[in-house]
Design an enzyme around this catalytic site. Sequence first.
Site, PDB file in Angstrom:
ATOM      1  N   ASN A 215       9.284  17.486 -19.650  1.00  6.23           N
ATOM      2  CA  ASN A 215       9.045  16.708 -20.850  1.00  6.23           C
ATOM      3  C   ASN A 215       9.251  15.305 -20.575  1.00  6.23           C
ATOM      4  OD1 ASN A 215       9.450  15.890 -23.650  1.00  6.23           O
ATOM      5  ND2 ASN A 215      11.430  16.258 -23.575  1.00  6.23           N
ATOM      6  N   GLY A 216       8.373  14.497 -21.040  1.00  9.88           N
ATOM      7  CA  GLY A 216       8.315  13.173 -20.824  1.00  9.88           C
ATOM      8  C   GLY A 216       6.877  12.513 -20.715  1.00  9.88           C
TER       9      GLY A 216
ATOM     10  N   GLY B  11       6.688  21.135 -29.770  1.00  4.45           N
ATOM     11  CA  GLY B  11       5.097  21.126 -29.263  1.00  4.45           C
ATOM     12  C   GLY B  11       4.398  22.221 -29.655  1.00  4.45           C
TER      13      GLY B  11
ATOM     14  N   TYR C 214      14.352  12.526 -35.408  1.00  3.07           N
ATOM     15  CA  TYR C 214      13.294  13.258 -35.766  1.00  3.07           C
ATOM     16  C   TYR C 214      13.152  14.592 -34.917  1.00  3.07           C
ATOM     17  CZ  TYR C 214       8.622  14.847 -36.532  1.00  3.07           C
ATOM     18  OH  TYR C 214       7.417  15.587 -36.902  1.00  3.07           O
TER      19      TYR C 214
ATOM     20  N   CYS D 278       7.773  17.330 -25.493  1.00  2.00           N
ATOM     21  CA  CYS D 278       7.460  18.737 -25.412  1.00  2.00           C
ATOM     22  C   CYS D 278       8.695  19.563 -25.268  1.00  2.00           C
ATOM     23  CB  CYS D 278       6.713  18.817 -23.949  1.00  2.00           C
ATOM     24  SG  CYS D 278       5.208  18.075 -23.915  1.00  2.00           S
TER      25      CYS D 278
END
Length: 499
Positions: free
Chosen positions: A100-101, A28, A255, A2
């Site tokens: 985020n995670g 996201g 990426y 995210c």
Amino acid sequence: MCGIVGFHGPDNVVADMIVGLTALQHRGQDAAGIATFDDSFHLHKGQGLVNDVFKPKHVKKLKGNIGIGHVRYTTQGANDSDLAQPFTTSYPFGLAMVHNGNVINFRDVAKRLHEKYHVLPKTTNDLELIMYTFASELRVKDLDHLSVVDIFDAVETTQELVKGAYATITMIAGHGLLAFTDPLGIRPLVLGRRDTPAGPVYAFASESTCFDYLDFEFVKNVGPGQAIFIDNNFQVHYKNPYASPKAFCAFEHIYFAREDSVIHGHLVARERVRLGKRLARKVVDAGLKPDMVIDVPSSGYFAASGLAEAIGVPYRRALVKNNHMGRSFIVPTQAGREDVVKKKLNPIREFVAGKKVAVVDDSIVRGTTSRRIVRLLREAGAAEVYFISSAPPIVSPCIYGIDMAMSTELIAANYSTEEICRYIEADKVIYQDLSDLEELFAEEKGHGGSCFACFSGKYPTGDVTHYLRHIQEERASHRGDKKKEKTSVSAKAPEPTEH
């Protein structure tokens, strides 16, 4: 995976937050949310892209000189509006948090919250587990005289109890803005500052690219296990953890991160060029002599250009991307991913017809997208197609926030390179060597440690066997009946072939 932001300044911050979240939209596309604070919390969130969720009427109501925001890519839990972040709780003080995670010991944390503090999380989003653990540790302090030391103590206990990968930003109503990361620093978080006539504005963000759009100066990376608190007088307080290894996610460089972001002092675009150059030896050793090198837009571009330069072959942009389609990897269903690929990429026939084409992508995960790309090139008249991955084979599930948490979905975990080549219908498949990737990231000290778990099966958080089982069970429960889920996964894999 995210994207998160947090802003604290002398004036309303919502305009900066909208720009910052838009710059992180690649991280996201399922949902977006913002919470701000003046005398109370103001919250708006919903499913969709930032520009779809926040209309002028919503922005007008998001008042306050402190705020946090989030763009969501679904990993744990279902994809619905109730799970969109930020989350808030009214006690102590009032907290609003984004992260985020991925929490890997979510069952253990939920059990402890229920048994020790009688807290029952309302959703399956693991942000609640981090938020309520922090809140539970904070509320045992002297709340009438809360100090920065108290806040950092609550952070430290939270980091000890919550295992996994996370970067978090928290508003503590009436006190300030807090950011902290997991002890290994698996997920990215950076701090920036912009000076204004009214005073400084501080910002946390998942990637530095946010600061480019907002004219912020980069201050620092939030280090592994570090906590940073910005109080209401705009004083910045740091809590540095004890010396510990770093395990930053290598997939960010390959990426997820935008190519114009700088992570731990390294420009992502330059790292991808280096990945491409590392592949040159394998292409030459395989006896391949492509007429051109092309990329799968857009994360494959810099690796493709590096490879083309190293082997002395022209680079061409022969796959045209429809920029109004999302990233196929973060679309939550396989049918949706294939539909995105069909609508997103269009080959330039005049470039590829009759040519031997080396096509470079960031990775091969499930194989179905790669097969579709090969077919597109064949239909456009390519004589031969060599599919080249700038990442090594992905053989192990990621439990730290990337949507590949079941080994049955990973084509390289179940099939040889030759079988994968036949499945995706390429003339040759070439992967980056893990040893080359490890050496590349070790060449410059600024990289520190990296997490290569999805390529090696060696998880930096230790033995995760039972956590993998829990994650698979949780994912299966949201996909429906386990038997149906197993059947659907099997259908994605290539048919067995003889060696």
